[in-house]
Every structure is written in C-alpha cells, then in structure tokens.
Design an enzyme around this catalytic site. Structure first.
Site, PDB file in Angstrom:
ATOM      1  N   PHE A 197      36.828  43.795  44.292  1.00 28.10           N
ATOM      2  CA  PHE A 197      35.668  43.981  43.401  1.00 28.10           C
ATOM      3  C   PHE A 197      35.589  42.916  42.306  1.00 28.10           C
ATOM      4  CE2 PHE A 197      36.377  48.463  44.920  1.00 28.10           C
ATOM      5  CZ  PHE A 197      35.294  48.444  45.801  1.00 28.10           C
ATOM      6  N   GLU A 254      49.658  30.143  38.381  1.00 26.13           N
ATOM      7  CA  GLU A 254      49.944  30.826  37.113  1.00 26.13           C
ATOM      8  C   GLU A 254      51.415  31.196  36.973  1.00 26.13           C
ATOM      9  OE1 GLU A 254      47.109  34.044  36.775  1.00 26.13           O
ATOM     10  OE2 GLU A 254      45.563  32.660  36.039  1.00 26.13           O
ATOM     11  N   GLU A 311      39.732  28.191  37.014  1.00 25.90           N
ATOM     12  CA  GLU A 311      39.178  29.489  37.415  1.00 25.90           C
ATOM     13  C   GLU A 311      38.338  30.068  36.293  1.00 25.90           C
ATOM     14  OE1 GLU A 311      42.054  32.417  38.581  1.00 25.90           O
ATOM     15  OE2 GLU A 311      43.277  30.961  39.661  1.00 25.90           O
TER      16      GLU A 311
HETATM   17  C1  GLA Z   1      44.133  34.795  38.075  1.00 22.00           C
HETATM   18  C2  GLA Z   1      44.688  34.312  39.394  1.00 22.00           C
HETATM   19  C3  GLA Z   1      43.741  34.475  40.544  1.00 22.00           C
HETATM   20  C4  GLA Z   1      42.969  35.762  40.442  1.00 22.00           C
HETATM   21  C5  GLA Z   1      42.255  35.801  39.126  1.00 22.00           C
HETATM   22  C6  GLA Z   1      41.365  37.008  38.962  1.00 22.00           C
HETATM   23  O1  GLA Z   1      43.665  33.827  37.261  1.00 22.00           O
HETATM   24  O2  GLA Z   1      45.139  32.992  39.343  1.00 22.00           O
HETATM   25  O3  GLA Z   1      44.500  34.428  41.737  1.00 22.00           O
HETATM   26  O4  GLA Z   1      43.831  36.836  40.561  1.00 22.00           O
HETATM   27  O5  GLA Z   1      43.210  35.827  38.104  1.00 22.00           O
HETATM   28  O6  GLA Z   1      40.706  37.010  37.735  1.00 22.00           O
END
Ligand code: GLA
Ligand code: ZN
Length: 682
Positions: free
Chosen positions: A361, A154, A311
């Site tokens: 969590f 990201e 994700e």
């Molecule tokens: C982002 C990150 C992950 C994690 C998620 C949690 O998308 O890429 O590493 O922190 O959020 O929702």
C-alpha cells in the site's frame, strides 16, 4: 573527483524498480518498459533486494533475468543505479550461518526476517556479501546502462554479538592505548566502574552498563566506524572491476545511528531517501523548513556537491502512523524543493506497487490498477516533463554565506548526558529554531558539523554545541578573530570528546570568544515561559516583550554587552542575548530557547550586519520561500508556496519561467502547493 559526468547533464528522474516480484508475469514487465518513458523517467534503482532471486541456493547463481532487465532498460535509454543486495539476505544464509543474525542490546539474537539486520562484523556475512558483490561487478561493472553503484540499502542499526564486542575492544585499544587512560577519560573511578582487563568491557545495555556516557558515545562511534568498514568492503569489491564507476549509499533523515560526515568521505556522491510528513502537521512551514534543513545537510556532506534524491513517495508512505495523501501539487513542490537545495535527481519509491507483503500500500508511480492514468500517475508524468526542462540547472551550485552546525556526535552526547532535560533535548528542534528564519528569508545555509571548514562563511550558527570536539574551539576562535560572526546558544561548550566537563567555567574554551560565563541552567516544563525584554529601541526587535522557555541559561557578561534580559523568575535582569567583539569579528550568545519572533529579530540583525544575500529581495509572504542555484553566470530561483492558499509576490527583476518559457516581471502568482523555477535575465 570520481563523479559520473552524466550528473552534470540532466536532472535524473526515476524510481526504485523491483522487477524480481513480477518475473512470473512477463506482461507486467513489458508494460513497465512502455510506461517508464511515458513518465519521462531516465533512471531506475535496481537490485537492492534481489539476493534470493540471484542466488537461490548457496553458490548457485542465476543472472539471466537481471541481464534481460538491464538490456531492456538500456535499449530505452534508461540508466541504472545498480544496488548490492546486502540489505536483505536469503533465508538459507541465516539458517546455515546463524552468526550473521544480529544480537540486540539485551543480548538476544534475532530470528531470520525483515531486512538490514545482519551483523556487521561476521566474517561469514562479509564473505557471502563479497561473493555476490563480486559476481554482480564482474558481470555489470561495464554494462552501458549502469552509471553508479547503490551500496546496500539504508545501512543502519547495531549488533551486540560476541564478534562485535571483540572488535569494539580492539577499537578501544587503538583509541586509548592503555586501560588506565581509558578509565581516566571515561571517569571510571566514579561508582567503582574502573576496568582491570579489556575483556570486562561490554557495549552499553539496559541490563548492564548504561551510566558511563563516554562508553555510550564510543560505542556509537565504533558502530558507525564498523558499519562503514562493512560498506567500504562492498565499495572496494565492486570498484575492483571498474574504479571509475561511482558509488553511493542511500542515507536517511537526520539519521542518528551513524556519523554521515565520516561516511561521506568514503563515497563518491551523496544520495538520500526523503519522506516528509506533508499535511500531517498543520504547520506546513515547519515540515518544509525541516526538510530543507535535511537537504542542506545532504548537500553539505560533500562540500556542496549536488546530491541524488534517491527515494520519495509520489503519494503516501505506509509505515507512518498516518498515511496522509500528498495534496495535488505537493509531490511536484517537494521534488523541486530537493532540486532547489542541490539535488540533481528526483526518484520515487517505487515504480510499481507491490501486489503483496509489507509495501503493497506504499505510494508508487503505477498503482494496482496497472496504468498511469491516475491522479498520482498524471502528476508523476507532469513532473517528469518539468524536470526535463531543468537540464541547464544540473551540476549548478548553491552558494551559502551561512553555516549551521548540526553535529551527530554532539547529538549522541547531548541526548545521553543525564543533564538538565532527560525528557528530551530536542536537538533537531533547537537547530530548526535557528535555521527557519534564514530559510524563510531565502538565505542559503550549509548544514555542516564541527569537523568542517568554517573559514568560507560569514556567519556560523552553532546551537547547543554541548560537546566541543577535537580542535573545533580553536577553529571557532580563529574564525571570529579573523572577522567571522559566531552565534551560539545555551548548553554549549560543556564537555570534551569523552564527555568530560570543562573545568573553569562554561562555555569552556569558548568563554573568551563569547565574552560570557554561564553559571547555571534552568530547565522548564513545556508550557512554562519566562518573559524577556530587549534593550529599549533595539533594532530588529519590535515587540514589547518575548518569551524564553525549555532551557534558560544564567549568564554573566565578561566583556560582552547584554542586548536582552529575563523579565521574570529569580534571574530577572540577567542577560538572554549577549554580543561580543572579538578580534576582527563578533559573537552572539542566546542563553535561552526563544520564541519565533525573537529568532526572527536575531536573524534580521545578522542579515543586516553581515550583508547576507537572499535569493529574492522582495517580501515573501508566510509559507512562501525562495532559494537560488547558480551555474556560472546563470541564476535560477526556485520559489515554493507551501501553504494551502494562493500567494502573489512582487519581483524586482526580469526572469524567464523555466517551464513555460514566458518572461516574468512584476507580480508572480503561486497557486497552493506549487513551485516556480525562474531564470534571471537582468
Ligand atoms: C525506505 C527503503 C525502501 C522502502 C521505503 C518506503 O526508504 O529504502 O526500500 O521501504 O523506505 O518508504
Ligand atoms: Zn555482530
């Protein structure tokens, strides 16, 4: 196309896997390997935050644990998106080389901590990343488990340090050639803002320059460009060892920082992280349409190529104000929604819940209890079994006759313009107003920007295109002249690339195509509405009256016909909806933000006039929609019920249910929060 052939063979199913947390508990890693196949998982994203575990001290590397994890996954047939670790760096690096720490817009340098907070320019950071990326690529670029690179994690944000300032000035020199030209394009004579040396130019800041809009837009452009340059450095580093291994960088929800259409050109495939606020808002249709629009954007970034859902959460996130659980069925529905819109993978964050620290969590496949026999675990397994049955869909396309323009650079300009609504232009909300009626009808929509090809669409919808970039206006003119239908809205055609207003009347170079002149625009508080009436008996507009609000353009017809009018305020009688014939095509201008029923009427008219294709011809009740993917002669319809009540729909053709294998005709039942995938057989 350097696209891994594996993507065309099955729908990937997996998770972010962060085994470095558990190296001191080997029985956990063993359990992971046993349970992943139980969950039908066939892909893991690995390594995104492993830097400190791979290079404990500067120049001292240990890949032994990663070797083992990769080999173990490979033995079980589980593939890997291998990540470069640049998103979070070891503490020794920040300590020894403080220049890698980001500087914020108030010119404060950050302390060590968090993630994705490095300077994108720092030669030291680039070098340290290049070294670890090289080591990884040397070792794993031909590993049989690794099917693609996941660059960093990201990418996002800004750095205002002196190194970045110097690079920004270089960027501007290249863009404008001379200071005189820059001063002219930025309108710097106003408020005595003209620069007399390049060194005087600083990035925008709340304690410095924040009133020169063209500076702010160019700073955004530069940051996007500079971060992409960093990303390209990572890409080239790993590709040097195996040019055939494709690369991606996981993108985010309608991300404002960077211009993803620029980024997409440099990556082999698109992936993104989707965390919709299911159940948080009462209006589940709103969340579903908003998310669909985002999936459509991701698919359109590379001209319709299937993307990867990198994700999602199987239950709740832990970083929103509310961590509302996904209701039973919702995770499956949301995952199938991604596939319906072009995803060839479904992945979650993360495989196993962390024991400590910031994401202990956050939803995961394996909870702290340690097994999959939980409500969430059972749904994760069930979804895996379903996705296996969708292999024939992998690699298929979504054919769209409609394009929505959602342009990030326009968004930067629009939101910063000190115009009619400094309390918020709600660009995404206005785009969604136009998108939702298509979504509800099951009409596929591509979400593109002003640089994309328009010629392949029947209809192009362009809400609030405040900034007309480059040759966009010329291409719109050609599109309509050659038979296309162009729909635009209030506050369009106002400025050029450097935020200079078009002289000679809005919507600037689109005035002829639209057949209107927008003389003024009124900005109204949220609960202030102006009544609107259509022409008597106007097809598709059955209500006695409608409502305008938010922004109301005061428009004069110049050759166009008015189809609806304000019925209140001092602009009573002025047009709200205009229609213009131009060349072989035509255009519509929606002069105000209109209520839902009006937008339904407009899209109903467009559907009819342009003969737009739906996934299903049947009536879809509220909360239910359908989208189609096509693989050669095979048509797959994804029907989703986003509501909390069961619904029936009537099918007009014969289908096979992809999950049960049963033939489906007539009434098709959809329980609450459920999806069905049907293959048409006649
Ligand atoms: C982002 C990150 C992950 C994690 C998620 C949690 O998308 O890429 O590493 O922190 O959020 O929702
Ligand atoms: Zn910097």
């Amino acid at each position: 196309m350097a696209f891994n052939p594996l993507f065309g063979q099955s729908i990937h199913y997996g998770a972010d896997y962060n085994p470095e947390q558990w190296l001191h508990m080997p029985e956990i890693l063993k359990d992971d390997l046993r349970m992943m196949p139980e969950a039908h998982m066939n892909i893991m994203s690995l390594g995104m935050f492993s830097w400190a575990a791979l290079e404990k001290e500067e120049g001292v590397f240990d890949f032994s644990w990663l070797d083992r994890v990769l080999d173990n996954l490979n033995e079980r047939g589980i593939k890997v998106f291998l990540s470069t670790p640049s998103g979070a760096r070891p503490a020794w690096l920040s300590e020894k080389y403080p220049e890698v720490l980001r500087v914020n817009e108030k010119r404060q340098r950050a302390l060590h901590g968090g993630r994705q907070n490095h300077c994108m320019t720092s030669p030291v950071y680039r070098e340290k990343v290049r070294i670890i990326d090289t080591k990884l690529a040397e070792r794993y670029a031909h590993h049989p488990a690794v099917i693609a690179w996941h660059l960093s994690n990201e990418y996002g944000g800004y750095c205002h340090c002196p190194l970045c300032q110097a690079r920004f000035r270089e960027y501007l020199k290249e863009r404008y050639g001379s200071l005189d030209n820059l001063n002219q394009q930025w309108w710097n004579t106003f408020w005595s803002h003209a620069y007399t040396s390049w060194e005087q130019i600083e990035s925008p800041s709340p304690i410095g320059e924040n009133a020169v809009h063209a500076l702010s837009i160019d700073w955004q452009r530069f940051t996007s460009h500079n971060a992409l340059d960093f990303c390209k450095m990572e890409r080239d580093t790993v590709k040097a060892f195996n040019p055939d291994l494709p690369v991606t960088a996981n993108f985010m929800e309608f991300f404002r920082d960077y211009d993803y259409f620029e980024w997409a050109k440099e990556l082999d495939f698109i992936s993104w992280d989707s965390y919709p606020q299911w159940h948080v808002f009462k209006d589940s249709e709103y969340v579903a349409a908003y998310t669909a629009m985002n999936h459509d954007l991701m698919r359109s970034l590379k001209g319709g190529q299937p993307f990867v859902l990198m994700e999602s959460t199987p239950s709740a996130t832990n970083w929103r104000p509310l961590s509302t659980l996904k209701r039973p069925g919702m995770h499956t529905l949301a995952s199938l929604q991604a596939v319906a819109h072009g995803a060839d993978s479904v992945q979650i964050f993360q495989w196993r819940k962390s024991r400590g620290s910031s994401e202990k969590f956050h939803g995961a496949a394996v909870d702290h209890v340690g097994h999959l026999n939980t409500r969430v675990g059972r749904e994760v397994i069930d979804l895996g079994a379903k996705l296996e049955k969708l292999a024939p869909i992998a690699g298929s396309e979504m054919q769209a006759e409609v394009a929505l323009i959602l342009d990030t650079q326009n968004r930067w300009a629009l939101e910063d313009s000190q115009g009619p609504r400094n309390q918020g232009m709600d660009y995404l909300g206005v785009c969604l107003d136009f998108y939702t009626p298509f979504w509800r009808r099951g009409i596929n929509v591509d979400v593109i920007d002003e640089t994309c090809d328009l010629s392949k669409y029947k209809v192009v919808v362009a809400p609030m295109t405040y900034m007309l970039r480059g040759d966009y206006a010329e291409r719109v003119e050609k599109f309509v002249r050659e038979g296309g239908t162009y729909v635009s809205s209030f506050w369009s055609g106002i400025v050029n690339d450097t935020d200079l207003c078009f002289l000679g009347g809005f919507p600037g170079p689109l005035r002829k195509v639209m057949g209107i002149w927008e003389e003024e625009i009124d900005s109204l508080d949220d609960d202030y509405e102006v009544r609107v009436k259509t022409l008597e008996g106007l097809p598709f507009f059955d209500e006695d009256s409608y409502h305008a609000g938010f922004l109301c353009g005061l428009v004069h017809c110049e050759g166009s016909e008015a189809l609806a009018f304000y019925d209140g305020e001092f602009y009573q009688g002025m047009p709200v909806l205009t229609h213009n014939h131009y060349g072989e095509g035509h255009s519509y201008y929606v002069a105000a933000r209109m209520d839902k029923k009006f937008m339904e009427g407009l899209v109903g008219r467009l559907e009819y006039e342009c003969g737009l294709k739906r996934a299903l011809t049947t009536h879809l009740p509220k909360g239910v929609t359908a989208h189609e993917r096509v693989n050669g002669d095979d048509h797959f319809v994804f029907i989703g019920n986003y509501g909390e009540h069961g619904k029936n729909i009537k099918l007009h053709a014969q289908y096979v249910d992809m999950f049960s294998g049963d033939t489906v005709t007539g009434i098709c039942r959809l329980p609450p929060f459920s999806a069905r995938v049907l293959k048409r057989i006649n």
